[in-house]
Design a protein around this motif. Structure first.
Motif, PDB file in Angstrom:
ATOM      1  N   GLU A  99       0.823  -1.211   0.000  1.00 22.32           N
ATOM      2  CA  GLU A  99       0.000   0.000   0.000  1.00 22.32           C
ATOM      3  C   GLU A  99       0.854   1.256   0.000  1.00 22.32           C
ATOM      4  N   ARG A 100       1.973   1.205   0.700  1.00 19.48           N
ATOM      5  CA  ARG A 100       2.821   2.396   0.789  1.00 19.48           C
ATOM      6  C   ARG A 100       4.257   1.976   1.026  1.00 19.48           C
ATOM      7  N   MET A 101       5.190   2.554   0.252  1.00 20.99           N
ATOM      8  CA  MET A 101       6.618   2.315   0.439  1.00 20.99           C
ATOM      9  C   MET A 101       7.309   3.658   0.628  1.00 20.99           C
ATOM     10  N   ILE A 102       7.950   3.822   1.760  1.00 23.28           N
ATOM     11  CA  ILE A 102       8.607   5.080   2.078  1.00 23.28           C
ATOM     12  C   ILE A 102      10.110   4.837   2.104  1.00 23.28           C
ATOM     13  N   VAL A 103      10.847   5.551   1.264  1.00 24.16           N
ATOM     14  CA  VAL A 103      12.301   5.484   1.228  1.00 24.16           C
ATOM     15  C   VAL A 103      12.817   6.900   1.433  1.00 24.16           C
ATOM     16  N   PHE A 104      13.710   7.084   2.378  1.00 29.00           N
ATOM     17  CA  PHE A 104      14.097   8.447   2.732  1.00 29.00           C
ATOM     18  C   PHE A 104      15.543   8.505   3.202  1.00 29.00           C
ATOM     19  N   ARG A 105      16.071   9.713   3.210  1.00 30.76           N
ATOM     20  CA  ARG A 105      17.443   9.965   3.637  1.00 30.76           C
ATOM     21  C   ARG A 105      17.481  10.148   5.151  1.00 30.76           C
ATOM     22  N   GLY A 109      16.704   5.125   4.877  1.00 29.05           N
ATOM     23  CA  GLY A 109      15.645   4.568   5.704  1.00 29.05           C
ATOM     24  C   GLY A 109      14.524   3.997   4.859  1.00 29.05           C
ATOM     25  N   PHE A 110      13.839   2.972   5.395  1.00 26.94           N
ATOM     26  CA  PHE A 110      12.743   2.305   4.689  1.00 26.94           C
ATOM     27  C   PHE A 110      11.581   2.082   5.656  1.00 26.94           C
ATOM     28  N   ARG A 111      10.382   2.182   5.138  1.00 35.11           N
ATOM     29  CA  ARG A 111       9.200   1.670   5.829  1.00 35.11           C
ATOM     30  C   ARG A 111       8.206   1.240   4.770  1.00 35.11           C
ATOM     31  N   VAL A 112       7.834  -0.034   4.807  1.00 33.95           N
ATOM     32  CA  VAL A 112       6.872  -0.601   3.859  1.00 33.95           C
ATOM     33  C   VAL A 112       5.625  -0.971   4.640  1.00 33.95           C
ATOM     34  N   GLN A 136      16.836   9.688  16.232  1.00 36.95           N
ATOM     35  CA  GLN A 136      16.039  10.917  16.172  1.00 36.95           C
ATOM     36  C   GLN A 136      15.882  11.392  14.734  1.00 36.95           C
ATOM     37  N   SER A 137      16.960  11.302  13.944  1.00 33.77           N
ATOM     38  CA  SER A 137      16.870  11.686  12.537  1.00 33.77           C
ATOM     39  C   SER A 137      15.943  10.747  11.771  1.00 33.77           C
ATOM     40  N   PHE A 138      16.013   9.456  12.068  1.00 34.87           N
ATOM     41  CA  PHE A 138      15.129   8.473  11.432  1.00 34.87           C
ATOM     42  C   PHE A 138      13.665   8.797  11.732  1.00 34.87           C
ATOM     43  N   MET A 139      13.355   9.116  12.985  1.00 38.75           N
ATOM     44  CA  MET A 139      11.971   9.382  13.365  1.00 38.75           C
ATOM     45  C   MET A 139      11.483  10.739  12.871  1.00 38.75           C
ATOM     46  N   ASN A 140      12.385  11.661  12.563  1.00 41.94           N
ATOM     47  CA  ASN A 140      11.962  12.954  12.018  1.00 41.94           C
ATOM     48  C   ASN A 140      11.141  12.786  10.746  1.00 41.94           C
ATOM     49  N   GLU A 141      11.440  11.746   9.983  1.00 40.85           N
ATOM     50  CA  GLU A 141      10.659  11.458   8.778  1.00 40.85           C
ATOM     51  C   GLU A 141       9.517  10.492   9.058  1.00 40.85           C
ATOM     52  N   MET A 142       9.772   9.493   9.894  1.00 42.28           N
ATOM     53  CA  MET A 142       8.803   8.412  10.061  1.00 42.28           C
ATOM     54  C   MET A 142       7.588   8.779  10.897  1.00 42.28           C
ATOM     55  N   TYR A 143       7.701   9.816  11.756  1.00 38.16           N
ATOM     56  CA  TYR A 143       6.593  10.083  12.682  1.00 38.16           C
ATOM     57  C   TYR A 143       5.305  10.426  11.953  1.00 38.16           C
ATOM     58  N   ARG A 144       5.410  10.926  10.716  1.00 38.23           N
ATOM     59  CA  ARG A 144       4.218  11.294   9.934  1.00 38.23           C
ATOM     60  C   ARG A 144       3.340  10.087   9.632  1.00 38.23           C
ATOM     61  N   TYR A 145       3.953   8.924   9.604  1.00 36.76           N
ATOM     62  CA  TYR A 145       3.233   7.716   9.204  1.00 36.76           C
ATOM     63  C   TYR A 145       2.956   6.792  10.386  1.00 36.76           C
ATOM     64  N   MET A 146       3.312   7.221  11.603  1.00 38.36           N
ATOM     65  CA  MET A 146       3.158   6.398  12.791  1.00 38.36           C
ATOM     66  C   MET A 146       1.935   6.817  13.601  1.00 38.36           C
ATOM     67  N   GLY A 147       1.495   5.928  14.464  1.00 36.91           N
ATOM     68  CA  GLY A 147       0.394   6.235  15.361  1.00 36.91           C
ATOM     69  C   GLY A 147      -0.352   4.972  15.742  1.00 36.91           C
ATOM     70  N   PRO A 148      -1.111   5.004  16.859  1.00 36.70           N
ATOM     71  CA  PRO A 148      -1.822   3.807  17.318  1.00 36.70           C
ATOM     72  C   PRO A 148      -2.774   3.228  16.290  1.00 36.70           C
TER      73      PRO A 148
END
Length: 637
Positions: free
Chosen positions: A243-249, A264-267, A333-345
């Motif tokens: 559904e979503r693949m996030i690749v980031f610096r 960084g990756f989050r699938v 902290q740098s990794f989560m600066n991008e990932m927090y947008r897609y996180m949550g309960p």
């Protein structure tokens, strides 16, 4: 009972033999190191120094007497007809030059894939991995090797190709330097519909070896399901696209003030059943293929569990080994600066994986809480005094042993007294050993990236505490044998040739290959319980199936971590406090439900309980049917 695998080489001499045998099967011209081959040289490309120089610079090496003797005894079989040979002799404009392949030592591993074949009447160097030469590996569009500079450019271009880099990465990861004839082992599928799904995945993602392998294994398990209902072909095709693949610096600064950049990756693979849950892995080998394969496996694992969850996975190619706490904190902290947008309960909550433990999860959660402005305790993992459950850390490893006990109970056996071989020395492996000791079993091995440790007396709680102390200090497992003289440490090998009743691979994907499977069968193994995701190659699974070795797949046996995470959510939402005994009881019940669900699905589609394919296929079938029903109900989204 089983012979060695074709195309597998455990040392350079065997590699040469395999290449020679391969060439003889195809009637090819084979050249050893130092032997001469004909390369066509066009006008203006002649270099007077080329014949006396090595292909990749450096001083020339004179062939030894032994090499000359070998050359005399080599039989060169050419497909050229005699007329073409006569024509080539009568054309002075087209000259032939003898070029000696004197490859330097540092290129030896790279050239294990090379073999020589005839192309358009000329000997060419082909790649055994890609089976290609010419435009795909040459800057010269005509495929003519030409001068020395053109040869070097061709070799550099091939070494930089994505397919070859991926194959070399797998070879480097294997300490045995296995020669890979094909990057993906393709099974024969009975159904054309099932075959079309695998073919589509290969065309879309030809370089994602781990992901395509996991797809192939799942499709193979689902053949009977797809044969009964062709509607599932479209569902499977949709499911295989995340559904979503996030690749980031991920930029970060070390303690010396120098800047580094990782990827960084989050699938987020599928959320048809609920919000995503899945691990975060920090390891130098991490790439998009591994992130997708882990996300797909997690989707099936979550769907098979008693809880309604989607699947995800991610991480980075960052290596936490040798880094200070401050460096790891800045990276997280740098990794989560991008990932927090897609996180949550209600979106996606990550969990621990390889390279990510209590420290890393704490840093990740702290930055998430700061940016998102909300607190979600189950995000953090094993911090009992401020977040998680009392057995959160142990859940995955304990669950693997509980699953083995369920399988043995159906065989009218118990795990007590059985000799068990365990690979890995991370959280899951250590907790598997701990629970085996508690159950009265006889665990005798653990392993790391350098080799494995065997203690024939078996581990006990005191020895296990010593092992944990060794790993916490980042020392080698070899130090264990200095304290316990009867223990032995073996370099650069895996523990699968040790005598055992039950095997627990808990290290990484594809750690058990065909040769390892044969060793396990010969060592008496009758049950294999997967603690890591996809630890067996497709060839290894075939060996176990033929030898009637039962396999507990990771998507079923590894459900303990999924159950623990959801038990945490339930505990937090109800403000409840559970003892370790209550938690363990709920964990065992979740594993039992998973086991029964997999067996029922296998039985519904004609797999007998005693069959080695029952759990392997039944788990995938049950998980897929849950996801397929949800995707059908929700429409094409």
């Amino acid at each position: 009972m089983f012979g060695p695998a074709g195309g597998l080489g455990m040392n350079p001499s065997m590699d040469d033999m395999n290449l020679i045998q391969q060439a003889q099967r195809h009637q090819l011209v084979v050249s050893n190191l130092g032997e001469e081959i004909d390369l066509e040289i066009g006008p203006g490309e002649d270099d007077a120094t080329f014949a006396s120089n090595s292909l990749i610079g450096g001083p020339p090496r004179e062939p030894s007497t032994g090499e000359h003797d070998e050359t005399k005894h080599m039989v060169l079989v050419s497909d050229l007809p005699s007329e073409d040979q006569d024509m080539s002799k009568g054309q002075p404009a087209k000259r032939k030059k003898k070029v000696v392949k004197r490859w330097r030592e540092e290129w030896a591993d790279t050239y294990k894939w090379a073999y020589v074949d005839m192309k358009d009447g000329t000997a060419r160097i082909f790649c055994s991995i890609c089976r290609e030469y010419g435009r795909k590996h040459r800057r010269n569009p005509y495929g003519n090797e030409g001068s020395r500079n053109m040869q070097m450019s061709a070799l550099e271009e091939h070494n930089n190709s994505l397919l070859h880099k991926e194959a070399l990465r797998l070879q480097t990861a294997s300490k045995d330097k296995i020669v890979v004839d094909k990057p993906i082992y393709v099974k024969t599928l009975m159904s054309k519909s099932a075959g079309s799904i695998v073919e589509g995945a290969l065309k879309r993602d030809p370089n994602e070896i781990e992901f395509v392998q996991s797809v192939q294994e799942s499709v193979h398990a689902l053949e009977r399901v797809i044969a009964k209902n062709s509607h599932y072909v479209n569902i499977m095709e949709r499911l295989l696209e995340p559904e979503r693949m996030i690749v980031f610096r991920v930029p970060w600064i070390d303690d010396r003030g120098e800047t580094h950049v990782n990827r960084g990756f989050r699938v987020q693979f599928n959320q048809a059943l609920g919000p995503c849950r899945g691990g975060i892995r920090f390891h130098p080998s991490m790439n998009l293929s591994i992130a997708k394969f882990l996300g797909f496996q997690q989707t099936l694992k979550n769907a098979l569990s008693p809880y309604k969850l989607g699947g995800a996975s991610g991480g980075s190619d960052f290596d936490p080994k040798g880094k200070s706490d401050n460096e790891i904190m800045r990276f997280c902290q740098s990794f989560m600066n991008e990932m927090y947008r897609y996180m949550g309960p209600d979106k996606d909550l990550p969990s621990e994986e390889v390279g990510v433990g209590t420290r890393e999860m704490g840093y990740l959660f702290g930055q998430y809480r700061r940016l998102a402005g909300q607190f979600q305790g189950s995000f953090t993992g094993p911090r009992i005094y401020w977040a998680a459950s009392s057995l959160r850390t142990e859940a995955s490893g304990y669950g693997v042993v509980y699953f083995a006990r369920l399988m043995l109970a159906d065989m009218n056996k118990e795990i007590k007294g059985l000799r068990c071989v365990v690979s890995g020395c991370g959280k899951i492996a250590m907790h598997v050993v701990e629970k085996l000791i508690a159950c009265g079993a006889h665990p005798v091995t653990v392993s790391d990236s350098k080799g494995y440790l065997v203690d024939d007396d078996g581990f006990d709680y005191m020895k296990l505490a010593f092992l944990r102390d060794i790993k916490s200090q980042q020392r080698s497992l070899r130090d264990y044998s200095k304290t316990y003289a009867r223990a032995k440490y073996f370099d650069e090998v895996k523990p699968w040739n040790e005598r055992c009743d039950v095997a627990f691979p808990c290290a990484s994907q594809n750690e058990v290959d065909q040769a390892d499977a044969i060793n396990l069968v010969n060592a008496g193994c009758r049950l294999l319980v997967e603690g890591s995701n996809m630890p067996c190659t497709a060839e290894a699974v075939d060996v176990f199936r033929k030898a009637n070795v039962l396999i507990a797949p990771a998507i079923a046996a590894g459900a303990g971590g999924v159950a623990a995470g959801e038990i945490e959510v339930l505990r937090e939402s109800n403000s409840m406090q559970w003892s370790a005994e209550d938690f363990e009881s709920r964990l065992q019940e979740a594993l039992k439900q998973t086991y029964e669900k997999a067996l029922k699905a296998a039985n519904d589609f004609g797999y007998q309980k005693e069959s080695p394919e029952a759990l392997l296929h039944g788990a995938t079938i049950a998980a897929f049917l849950n996801i397929a029903q949800a995707m059908t109900d929700q429409g094409c989204v």
